[in-house]
Write an enzyme that holds these catalytic residues in place. Structure first.
Site, PDB file in Angstrom:
ATOM      1  N   ARG A   4     -35.305 -19.819 -42.959  1.00 13.83           N
ATOM      2  CA  ARG A   4     -35.091 -21.118 -42.295  1.00 13.83           C
ATOM      3  C   ARG A   4     -35.649 -21.057 -40.868  1.00 13.83           C
ATOM      4  O   ARG A   4     -36.187 -22.024 -40.359  1.00 13.83           O
ATOM      5  CB  ARG A   4     -33.598 -21.474 -42.297  1.00 13.83           C
ATOM      6  CG  ARG A   4     -33.013 -21.552 -43.709  1.00 13.83           C
ATOM      7  CD  ARG A   4     -31.501 -21.687 -43.679  1.00 13.83           C
ATOM      8  NE  ARG A   4     -30.881 -20.540 -43.020  1.00 13.83           N
ATOM      9  CZ  ARG A   4     -29.602 -20.481 -42.665  1.00 13.83           C
ATOM     10  NH1 ARG A   4     -28.801 -21.518 -42.920  1.00 13.83           N
ATOM     11  NH2 ARG A   4     -29.103 -19.411 -42.088  1.00 13.83           N
ATOM     12  N   SER A  30     -17.566 -21.747 -42.490  1.00  9.43           N
ATOM     13  CA  SER A  30     -17.334 -23.178 -42.759  1.00  9.43           C
ATOM     14  C   SER A  30     -17.134 -23.444 -44.250  1.00  9.43           C
ATOM     15  O   SER A  30     -16.248 -24.225 -44.638  1.00  9.43           O
ATOM     16  CB  SER A  30     -18.472 -24.033 -42.199  1.00  9.43           C
ATOM     17  OG  SER A  30     -19.727 -23.501 -42.524  1.00  9.43           O
ATOM     18  N   ASP A  84     -30.482 -20.284 -36.223  1.00  7.13           N
ATOM     19  CA  ASP A  84     -30.140 -20.862 -34.920  1.00  7.13           C
ATOM     20  C   ASP A  84     -31.107 -20.461 -33.814  1.00  7.13           C
ATOM     21  O   ASP A  84     -31.077 -21.030 -32.723  1.00  7.13           O
ATOM     22  CB  ASP A  84     -28.712 -20.451 -34.533  1.00  7.13           C
ATOM     23  CG  ASP A  84     -27.693 -21.018 -35.499  1.00  7.13           C
ATOM     24  OD1 ASP A  84     -27.869 -22.176 -35.913  1.00  7.13           O
ATOM     25  OD2 ASP A  84     -26.738 -20.309 -35.863  1.00  7.13           O
ATOM     26  N   HIS A 127     -20.883 -18.701 -35.294  1.00  7.62           N
ATOM     27  CA  HIS A 127     -21.358 -19.437 -36.474  1.00  7.62           C
ATOM     28  C   HIS A 127     -22.276 -20.557 -35.966  1.00  7.62           C
ATOM     29  O   HIS A 127     -23.242 -20.291 -35.278  1.00  7.62           O
ATOM     30  CB  HIS A 127     -20.121 -19.907 -37.247  1.00  7.62           C
ATOM     31  CG  HIS A 127     -20.363 -20.440 -38.625  1.00  7.62           C
ATOM     32  ND1 HIS A 127     -21.546 -20.296 -39.304  1.00  7.62           N
ATOM     33  CD2 HIS A 127     -19.541 -21.135 -39.475  1.00  7.62           C
ATOM     34  CE1 HIS A 127     -21.450 -20.868 -40.500  1.00  7.62           C
ATOM     35  NE2 HIS A 127     -20.244 -21.400 -40.619  1.00  7.62           N
ATOM     36  N   HIS A 166     -27.069 -11.275 -38.623  1.00  6.87           N
ATOM     37  CA  HIS A 166     -26.434 -12.074 -39.692  1.00  6.87           C
ATOM     38  C   HIS A 166     -25.521 -11.177 -40.512  1.00  6.87           C
ATOM     39  O   HIS A 166     -25.795  -9.978 -40.654  1.00  6.87           O
ATOM     40  CB  HIS A 166     -27.505 -12.707 -40.601  1.00  6.87           C
ATOM     41  CG  HIS A 166     -26.983 -13.873 -41.366  1.00  6.87           C
ATOM     42  ND1 HIS A 166     -26.388 -13.729 -42.593  1.00  6.87           N
ATOM     43  CD2 HIS A 166     -26.924 -15.191 -41.054  1.00  6.87           C
ATOM     44  CE1 HIS A 166     -26.000 -14.928 -43.019  1.00  6.87           C
ATOM     45  NE2 HIS A 166     -26.308 -15.834 -42.111  1.00  6.87           N
TER      46      HIS A 166
HETATM   47  N1  CMX Z   1     -26.598  -9.303 -30.340  1.00  6.89           N
HETATM   48  C1  CMX Z   1     -25.855  -8.230 -29.951  1.00  6.89           C
HETATM   49  N2  CMX Z   1     -25.049  -7.528 -30.759  1.00  6.89           N
HETATM   50  C2  CMX Z   1     -25.014  -7.920 -32.035  1.00  6.89           C
HETATM   51  C3  CMX Z   1     -25.782  -8.970 -32.532  1.00  6.89           C
HETATM   52  C4  CMX Z   1     -26.581  -9.687 -31.618  1.00  6.89           C
HETATM   53  N3  CMX Z   1     -27.307 -10.747 -31.983  1.00  6.89           N
HETATM   54  N4  CMX Z   1     -25.533  -9.116 -33.858  1.00  6.89           N
HETATM   55  C5  CMX Z   1     -24.624  -8.151 -34.175  1.00  6.89           C
HETATM   56  N5  CMX Z   1     -24.310  -7.438 -33.064  1.00  6.89           N
HETATM   57  C6  CMX Z   1     -23.308  -6.395 -32.946  1.00  6.89           C
HETATM   58  C7  CMX Z   1     -21.947  -6.963 -33.320  1.00  6.89           C
HETATM   59  O1  CMX Z   1     -21.373  -7.693 -32.222  1.00  6.89           O
HETATM   60  C8  CMX Z   1     -21.189  -5.710 -33.676  1.00  6.89           C
HETATM   61  O2  CMX Z   1     -20.810  -5.076 -32.473  1.00  6.89           O
HETATM   62  P1  CMX Z   1     -19.406  -4.296 -32.349  1.00  6.89           P
HETATM   63  O3  CMX Z   1     -19.514  -3.161 -33.333  1.00  6.89           O
HETATM   64  O4  CMX Z   1     -19.383  -3.852 -30.931  1.00  6.89           O
HETATM   65  O5  CMX Z   1     -18.337  -5.275 -32.685  1.00  6.89           O
HETATM   66  C9  CMX Z   1     -22.266  -4.857 -34.346  1.00  6.89           C
HETATM   67  O6  CMX Z   1     -23.531  -5.380 -33.884  1.00  6.89           O
HETATM   68  C10 CMX Z   1     -22.235  -4.922 -35.858  1.00  6.89           C
HETATM   69  O7  CMX Z   1     -22.285  -6.271 -36.257  1.00  6.89           O
HETATM   70  P2  CMX Z   1     -22.945  -6.676 -37.650  1.00  6.89           P
HETATM   71  O8  CMX Z   1     -22.159  -6.027 -38.735  1.00  6.89           O
HETATM   72  O9  CMX Z   1     -24.406  -6.451 -37.614  1.00  6.89           O
HETATM   73  O10 CMX Z   1     -22.748  -8.257 -37.640  1.00  6.89           O
HETATM   74  P3  CMX Z   1     -21.533  -9.091 -38.218  1.00  6.89           P
HETATM   75  O11 CMX Z   1     -21.739  -9.273 -39.676  1.00  6.89           O
HETATM   76  O12 CMX Z   1     -20.222  -8.559 -37.769  1.00  6.89           O
HETATM   77  O13 CMX Z   1     -21.743 -10.499 -37.466  1.00  6.89           O
HETATM   78  C11 CMX Z   1     -23.026 -12.263 -36.583  1.00  6.89           C
HETATM   79  C12 CMX Z   1     -22.796 -11.349 -37.788  1.00  6.89           C
HETATM   80  C13 CMX Z   1     -23.979 -13.380 -36.990  1.00  6.89           C
HETATM   81  C14 CMX Z   1     -21.696 -12.904 -36.164  1.00  6.89           C
HETATM   82  C15 CMX Z   1     -23.643 -11.417 -35.427  1.00  6.89           C
HETATM   83  O14 CMX Z   1     -24.905 -10.925 -35.817  1.00  6.89           O
HETATM   84  C16 CMX Z   1     -23.786 -12.203 -34.133  1.00  6.89           C
HETATM   85  O15 CMX Z   1     -22.814 -12.279 -33.367  1.00  6.89           O
HETATM   86  N6  CMX Z   1     -24.989 -12.818 -33.879  1.00  6.89           N
HETATM   87  C17 CMX Z   1     -25.178 -13.660 -32.721  1.00  6.89           C
HETATM   88  C18 CMX Z   1     -24.554 -15.009 -32.968  1.00  6.89           C
HETATM   89  C19 CMX Z   1     -25.314 -15.810 -34.000  1.00  6.89           C
HETATM   90  O16 CMX Z   1     -26.523 -15.925 -33.960  1.00  6.89           O
HETATM   91  N7  CMX Z   1     -24.582 -16.435 -34.936  1.00  6.89           N
HETATM   92  C20 CMX Z   1     -25.175 -17.353 -35.920  1.00  6.89           C
HETATM   93  C21 CMX Z   1     -25.198 -16.806 -37.344  1.00  6.89           C
HETATM   94  C22 CMX Z   1     -25.734 -17.843 -38.295  1.00  6.89           C
HETATM   95  C23 CMX Z   1     -24.770 -18.955 -38.476  1.00  6.89           C
HETATM   96  O17 CMX Z   1     -23.663 -18.729 -39.007  1.00  6.89           O
HETATM   97  O18 CMX Z   1     -25.068 -20.063 -38.069  1.00  6.89           O
END
Ligand code: CMX
Length: 431
Positions: free
Chosen positions: A317, A232, A363, A262, A308
């Site tokens: 938070r 964002s 979240d 996000h 994250h």
């Molecule tokens: N559950 C399952 N798998 C997860 C995970 C979770 N909570 N968090 C990361 N992973 C996976 C990723 O999907 C990725 O898988 P692939 O290799 O198969 O694509 C792998 O672990 C590596 O990811 P990462 O480098 O640790 O995480 P990213 O930096 O790519 O993404 C985020 C970060 C937040 C998008 C991811 O942790 C996620 O999808 N979390 C769940 C959604 C969430 O809570 N989002 C809110 C974030 C805060 C915000 O912006 O508000």
């Protein structure tokens, strides 16, 4: 002193400082880019400057050198002042900001007309984004730009737009809540209250002891900013860098916040917790929750609220929300499931070995508190996130105008170019 006077006093020094820094160290390398990063969402590349806040991998959010855990008793108005100026306001400054915001909070009638004309089942984030976008016609920046203002005063109308937007958005968001969920007529703003108390009140949620208002205050403080590389903030910055006005830029940023990876994760997270509650008719045992979490992962889904892109420890938070919940609703089953998830899920993510950060983010906790107060419409939750985040992304936009940030335009390369580059490197290495 008004916010504008305070900022004006700081901007000249800030410009001088940056001019010298850029002149003395223009060619210093601060980051490198690997092939993995080029394909991997630019993770970790230091190529943006954000002075409103920073996110430390282990400590989490730091706003203007103050850790977020020191700010949990503050009001959103204090945080807005801090984001913009680097200082907390004194009582007179705070009083003047609150009065100014109250004067600016009237929402133009056409915004309500636009919202009423939207499909009844529009997502509340779509409504918020559309409401903000349509106010671009009243942008002070746009008007002054059309009149031919000089570059060194760009920040002034950007500040005007920021104050108008931050003052109006709570009224719009609460209005969306009432309209979208058939809660009856809109509740008039009470300008004698501060932003969060007024915001809480306009939803019409019963709050005899003011605890829901306190949650809104905390909510607006905790989500206010998270440096500038998140979707964002980065989107807002990119759009504003084309000298698009704040309404265009913030509306675009909110469209990114509306993604499930996000800001939408807060609604997804509560959905997940409620699924657990339904399936086990209450709080499950550790073993039951363990299996449920594994099933989620094995079905190819993420566990919302965990992981994250920058953090590598529990988000402070999240901790602040959990502390609030422990005082307000320790016996609420939804809160208890969120607590148990915190115990059960991180080891599972570690065992799965994919997520770089197995810990909860903001979240994972917010939704269960809103649920406790009877705000059960969870697809509205990201709107609350948006109302808060507008403070940070708008403050960043004001500072960007003040320091004359140019249009964003990184260079992209083709896969063919990368293949050629790495092959050349391999040949050179062999030779
Ligand atoms: N559950 C399952 N798998 C997860 C995970 C979770 N909570 N968090 C990361 N992973 C996976 C990723 O999907 C990725 O898988 P692939 O290799 O198969 O694509 C792998 O672990 C590596 O990811 P990462 O480098 O640790 O995480 P990213 O930096 O790519 O993404 C985020 C970060 C937040 C998008 C991811 O942790 C996620 O999808 N979390 C769940 C959604 C969430 O809570 N989002 C809110 C974030 C805060 C915000 O912006 O508000």
């Amino acid at each position: 002193m008004t916010l504008k006077e305070k900022l004006a006093g700081k901007i000249a020094a800030m410009r001088e400082d940056l001019k010298k820094l850029a002149k003395d160290h223009a060619a210093r390398v601060i980051s490198e880019v690997t092939v993995e990063q080029a394909y991997g969402g630019m993770r970790g590349i230091k190529s943006l400057v954000c002075d409103t806040s920073e996110v430390d991998n282990n400590r989490g959010l730091i706003i203007r050198e103050r850790h977020i855990s020191e700010l949990t008793e503050k009001t959103p108005e204090e945080i807005l002042w801090l984001l913009l100026t680097g200082e907390l306001p004194d009582s007179e400054e705070l009083k003047s900001l609150k009065a100014d915001m109250a004067d600016r909070s009237a929402v133009p009638r056409y915004v309500w007309d636009v919202l009423k004309a939207m499909p009844k089942d529009s997502h509340p984030m779509t409504m918020l984004s559309a409401a903000i976008l349509c106010m671009d016609k009243d942008s002070v920046f746009k008007k002054r730009y059309d009149e031919g203002m000089k570059k060194d005063v760009y920040w002034e109308p950007m500040l005007e737009d920021t104050l108008n937007l931050v003052a109006r958005t709570p009224v719009i968001a609460a209005g969306i809540y009432r309209m979208r969920y058939g809660k009856g007529p809109l509740i008039e703003s009470d300008n004698s209250l501060d932003m969060s108390a007024n915001f809480a009140r306009m939803h019409g949620i019963s709050d005899p002891d003011g605890k829901f208002a306190d949650l809104m205050r905390l909510y607006l403080v905790l989500h206010s900013d998270h440096e500038s590389g998140n979707v964002s903030a980065f989107t807002t910055h990119t759009v504003a860098s084309a000298l698009s006005n704040l309404y265009y830029a913030v509306s675009a940023g909110l469209n990114g916040l509306a993604g499930p990876l996000h800001g939408l994760a807060n609604q997804e997270c509560l959905k997940w917790v409620l699924m657990v509650k339904d399936m086990f008719k209450g709080v499950p045992s550790d073993e039951q929750l363990h299996k449920f979490a594994w099933d989620t992962l094995q079905s190819g889904k993420v566990i919302p609220g965990y992981g994250h892109a920058v953090l590598r420890q529990t988000d402070p938070r999240f901790t602040a929300f959990m502390e609030f919940g422990k005082k307000i609703c320790p016996d609420d089953q939804v809160f208890q499931i969120a607590e148990k998830t915190f115990k059960v899920v991180p080891p599972i993510l570690v065992q799965q070995g994919k997520a770089k950060d197995p810990w909860p983010n903001v979240d994972a906790a917010s939704g269960c508190l809103l649920w406790h107060f009877g705000m059960n419409e969870f697809d509205y939750y990201t709107v609350l996130f948006g109302v808060s985040r507008i403070m940070g992304i708008s403050a960043q936009a004001v500072i960007s105008r003040a320091i004359g940030s140019p249009i964003v335009r990184p260079k992209s390369v083709t896969t063919r170019w990368i293949k050629g580059f790495v092959t050349k490197e391999a040949v050179t290495a062999k030779a």
